[in-house]
Scaffold this active site. Sequence first.
Site, PDB file in Angstrom:
ATOM      1  N   ASP A 136      10.496  20.567   3.904  1.00 45.55           N
ATOM      2  CA  ASP A 136      11.668  19.851   4.413  1.00 45.55           C
ATOM      3  C   ASP A 136      12.736  19.682   3.324  1.00 45.55           C
ATOM      4  O   ASP A 136      13.849  19.259   3.613  1.00 45.55           O
ATOM      5  CB  ASP A 136      11.240  18.486   4.966  1.00 45.55           C
ATOM      6  CG  ASP A 136      12.242  17.904   5.946  1.00 45.55           C
ATOM      7  OD1 ASP A 136      13.200  18.626   6.302  1.00 45.55           O
ATOM      8  OD2 ASP A 136      12.065  16.744   6.348  1.00 45.55           O
TER       9      ASP A 136
ATOM     10  N   GLU B  22      14.519  21.861   2.101  1.00 44.63           N
ATOM     11  CA  GLU B  22      15.055  23.231   2.155  1.00 44.63           C
ATOM     12  C   GLU B  22      16.483  23.343   1.647  1.00 44.63           C
ATOM     13  O   GLU B  22      16.891  24.399   1.163  1.00 44.63           O
ATOM     14  CB  GLU B  22      14.978  23.761   3.606  1.00 44.63           C
ATOM     15  CG  GLU B  22      16.123  23.358   4.536  1.00 44.63           C
ATOM     16  CD  GLU B  22      16.256  21.863   4.775  1.00 44.63           C
ATOM     17  OE1 GLU B  22      15.244  21.158   4.632  1.00 44.63           O
ATOM     18  OE2 GLU B  22      17.361  21.392   5.085  1.00 44.63           O
TER      19      GLU B  22
ATOM     20  N   LYS C 259       9.452  17.532  10.924  1.00 44.62           N
ATOM     21  CA  LYS C 259      10.029  16.191  11.021  1.00 44.62           C
ATOM     22  C   LYS C 259       9.518  15.492  12.278  1.00 44.62           C
ATOM     23  O   LYS C 259       9.319  16.162  13.297  1.00 44.62           O
ATOM     24  CB  LYS C 259      11.561  16.286  11.140  1.00 44.62           C
ATOM     25  CG  LYS C 259      12.293  16.577   9.861  1.00 44.62           C
ATOM     26  CD  LYS C 259      13.792  16.571  10.100  1.00 44.62           C
ATOM     27  CE  LYS C 259      14.547  16.999   8.866  1.00 44.62           C
ATOM     28  NZ  LYS C 259      14.485  16.044   7.769  1.00 44.62           N
TER      29      LYS C 259
ATOM     30  N   LYS D 272      25.922  23.199   1.906  1.00 46.40           N
ATOM     31  CA  LYS D 272      24.643  23.455   2.584  1.00 46.40           C
ATOM     32  C   LYS D 272      24.929  23.711   4.061  1.00 46.40           C
ATOM     33  O   LYS D 272      25.512  22.875   4.754  1.00 46.40           O
ATOM     34  CB  LYS D 272      23.719  22.242   2.423  1.00 46.40           C
ATOM     35  CG  LYS D 272      22.488  22.248   3.337  1.00 46.40           C
ATOM     36  CD  LYS D 272      21.588  21.035   3.082  1.00 46.40           C
ATOM     37  CE  LYS D 272      20.475  20.908   4.128  1.00 46.40           C
ATOM     38  NZ  LYS D 272      19.593  19.749   3.923  1.00 46.40           N
TER      39      LYS D 272
ATOM     40  N   ASP E 103      17.510  21.900  11.097  1.00 49.87           N
ATOM     41  CA  ASP E 103      16.438  21.570  10.149  1.00 49.87           C
ATOM     42  C   ASP E 103      15.279  20.907  10.890  1.00 49.87           C
ATOM     43  O   ASP E 103      15.328  19.720  11.204  1.00 49.87           O
ATOM     44  CB  ASP E 103      16.995  20.634   9.063  1.00 49.87           C
ATOM     45  CG  ASP E 103      15.948  20.302   8.000  1.00 49.87           C
ATOM     46  OD1 ASP E 103      14.885  20.960   7.981  1.00 49.87           O
ATOM     47  OD2 ASP E 103      16.216  19.394   7.181  1.00 49.87           O
TER      48      ASP E 103
ATOM     49  N   ARG F 297      18.055  22.031  -0.954  1.00 52.75           N
ATOM     50  CA  ARG F 297      18.185  22.315  -2.383  1.00 52.75           C
ATOM     51  C   ARG F 297      17.742  23.742  -2.700  1.00 52.75           C
ATOM     52  O   ARG F 297      18.217  24.346  -3.649  1.00 52.75           O
ATOM     53  CB  ARG F 297      17.416  21.262  -3.193  1.00 52.75           C
ATOM     54  CG  ARG F 297      15.933  21.300  -3.030  1.00 52.75           C
ATOM     55  CD  ARG F 297      15.269  20.031  -3.509  1.00 52.75           C
ATOM     56  NE  ARG F 297      15.530  18.905  -2.615  1.00 52.75           N
ATOM     57  CZ  ARG F 297      15.086  17.669  -2.834  1.00 52.75           C
ATOM     58  NH1 ARG F 297      14.387  17.398  -3.912  1.00 52.75           N
ATOM     59  NH2 ARG F 297      15.354  16.714  -1.977  1.00 52.75           N
TER      60      ARG F 297
ATOM     61  N   ASP G  47      22.882  19.332  10.036  1.00 46.79           N
ATOM     62  CA  ASP G  47      22.490  19.675   8.667  1.00 46.79           C
ATOM     63  C   ASP G  47      23.355  20.807   8.069  1.00 46.79           C
ATOM     64  O   ASP G  47      23.139  21.236   6.951  1.00 46.79           O
ATOM     65  CB  ASP G  47      21.004  20.057   8.641  1.00 46.79           C
ATOM     66  CG  ASP G  47      20.324  19.617   7.358  1.00 46.79           C
ATOM     67  OD1 ASP G  47      20.873  18.743   6.669  1.00 46.79           O
ATOM     68  OD2 ASP G  47      19.247  20.170   7.043  1.00 46.79           O
TER      69      ASP G  47
HETATM   70  N1  BES Z   1      18.384  17.451   6.139  1.00 41.52           N
HETATM   71  C1  BES Z   1      17.489  16.575   5.520  1.00 41.52           C
HETATM   72  C2  BES Z   1      18.136  15.298   4.995  1.00 41.52           C
HETATM   73  C3  BES Z   1      18.737  14.384   6.029  1.00 41.52           C
HETATM   74  C4  BES Z   1      18.006  13.334   6.551  1.00 41.52           C
HETATM   75  C5  BES Z   1      20.042  14.553   6.431  1.00 41.52           C
HETATM   76  C6  BES Z   1      18.570  12.490   7.478  1.00 41.52           C
HETATM   77  C7  BES Z   1      20.615  13.700   7.349  1.00 41.52           C
HETATM   78  C8  BES Z   1      19.880  12.658   7.870  1.00 41.52           C
HETATM   79  C9  BES Z   1      16.832  17.255   4.323  1.00 41.52           C
HETATM   80  O1  BES Z   1      16.644  18.607   4.435  1.00 41.52           O
HETATM   81  C10 BES Z   1      15.486  16.623   4.116  1.00 41.52           C
HETATM   82  O2  BES Z   1      14.721  16.601   5.008  1.00 41.52           O
HETATM   83  N2  BES Z   1      15.243  16.125   2.932  1.00 41.52           N
HETATM   84  C11 BES Z   1      14.008  15.517   2.581  1.00 41.52           C
HETATM   85  C12 BES Z   1      13.783  15.788   1.123  1.00 41.52           C
HETATM   86  C13 BES Z   1      12.364  15.655   0.686  1.00 41.52           C
HETATM   87  C14 BES Z   1      11.438  16.493   1.483  1.00 41.52           C
HETATM   88  C15 BES Z   1      12.237  16.114  -0.741  1.00 41.52           C
HETATM   89  C16 BES Z   1      14.059  14.024   2.866  1.00 41.52           C
HETATM   90  O3  BES Z   1      15.127  13.422   2.721  1.00 41.52           O
HETATM   91  O4  BES Z   1      13.053  13.457   3.251  1.00 41.52           O
HETATM   92 ZN    ZN Z   2      18.053  19.596   5.629  1.00 48.92          ZN
HETATM   93 ZN    ZN Z   3      14.904  19.201   5.442  1.00 47.32          ZN
END
Ligand code: BES
Ligand code: ZN
Ligand code: ZN
Length: 489
Positions: free
Chosen positions: A335, A337, A265, A253, A258, A339, A276
């Site tokens: 968020d 994104e 966020k 990824k 992000d 996947r 990210d």
């Molecule tokens: N990049 C984030 C995950 C992340 C969070 C990485 C903290 C490093 C530190 C990812 O894109 C994300 O925001 N995922 C969401 C998924 C959800 C929306 C299904 C999450 O973890 O809240």
């Molecule tokens: Zn992310």
């Molecule tokens: Zn995200």
Amino acid sequence: MRITLSKQNSKTDILIIPIKEGENLSNQQKKQISKQHILEVESLIENKIFKGKTGESFVFQNIKSSKKSYKSAIIIGLGDKKKINVHSIKKSIASITNHQKKLKADKIAILHENPKEALWLATGIFMNTYKFDKYITKKIKKISEVQIINAEISKEEITKMNTLLESIYYTRDLVNSTSNDIDPDTLVEEAKKIAKENPLIKLTILDRKKLESLGCGAILSIGQSSTKGPYMVIMEYKNEPKKDEKPLAIIGKGITFDTGGLYLKPAMHMNDMKMDKAGACTVLGLFKTFKNLKPKGHILGVLAIAENLIGKAAIRPGDIIKAYDGKTIEILNTDGEGRIVLADAIAYTKKNYNPSKMISIATLTGAAIVTLGYDIGVVLSTDEELAKQIIESGKEVDEPFWELPLYEDYCENVKGKISDITNSGYTVKAQTIMGAAFLKAFAGKTPLAHLDIAGTAWSNENKPGYPAGATAFGIMMFQKLLEKMVVRS
Ligand code: BES
Ligand code: ZN
Ligand code: ZN
């Protein structure tokens, strides 16, 4: 930056003398240091001032040695000899970092006979003393050499470790680089550089136009928020593959920033989101090692690169898009994104390269941090053997991975109500599992292991082997894994 081997200590700033708990200087160690120094160390041990416990250290300065080959010496404790492993060695050697800074050391020598321990002590020093100074005008002085004295280590082992360290520094630099520096365009340039220095790598870059013509609606839907990217990059490495050998694909990824998209966020959670891209940068770092390590086989490195921004072009919650393999995805949460971009990368790799196995690596879910914290990576796999190999490889190099289940009912939960699939599930809260369940749908019958490094890719504080910031966690595990899987004699 390099680890070297030497029979004798030849002019270093610091001589490191490791001692196990309850033990004394070895004969080999005594041969290399002055009489006065031997007496001092022995007295410290006799009087139980120094016990050799992990993390203990004692500095000798202004050494008046007839040999005069070192300015200062530090004895460090290696702890209980039955419990010594790569992790404990990293902890032991971390105790010298502050001394090294104060003494402004350039060259360090290690006086230790055990080859494996000595090599990891040297490695630990470089892992620990990494400093990100790309944007600081006055560069910070770093250690140039760690010399291992009189341990029987092969040249190949030394080269391997130096190569890995170089890649770890490279990956840390990339991940630490800010989003106005490393953006989708410049991240692609890095892949070009790596392919350019290795004729065994064939590079394919799919830009926005090409992705449009291919129908990669998933990665495009995230990339449409930015003027830069998206890209899918395929580095195909072939070195004497077996006849008809199917490739192993490693897919990273690469979200260069992000924001969360319209599911913006909170600021606190957005601050470090230049990290990210760590999955893609780990793949780049791994492929960089191939120039020296030349593993045999057929290996693909696939990068899913985009920026997840906000604005009038950003994808909206509830939008339904079509991925490369024709599946429709309802974007329930912008968020999620990572996947989405990986869905196209997995589907495209599967269809066009027919890989034997795929491994995705991504900072995919905050829930990975809640589940296993910052020190342990998550692995979820449709292939038991592959998960086992990843866990074993990680253990050998102190990059621990723990497995979470791809529980079938949860996997069902990615099904959409008005689309084939959704990117966050409607009800199941186990977000790390849901992320992998989503990816699994695009891998179909091809074995897939997914590594969630959201916790391990970045450290908020200094830890043994990891100064705060990007860690490059995963590179050493992958190299070990390839050794187990691909390298054949
Ligand atoms: N990049 C984030 C995950 C992340 C969070 C990485 C903290 C490093 C530190 C990812 O894109 C994300 O925001 N995922 C969401 C998924 C959800 C929306 C299904 C999450 O973890 O809240
Ligand atoms: Zn992310
Ligand atoms: Zn995200």
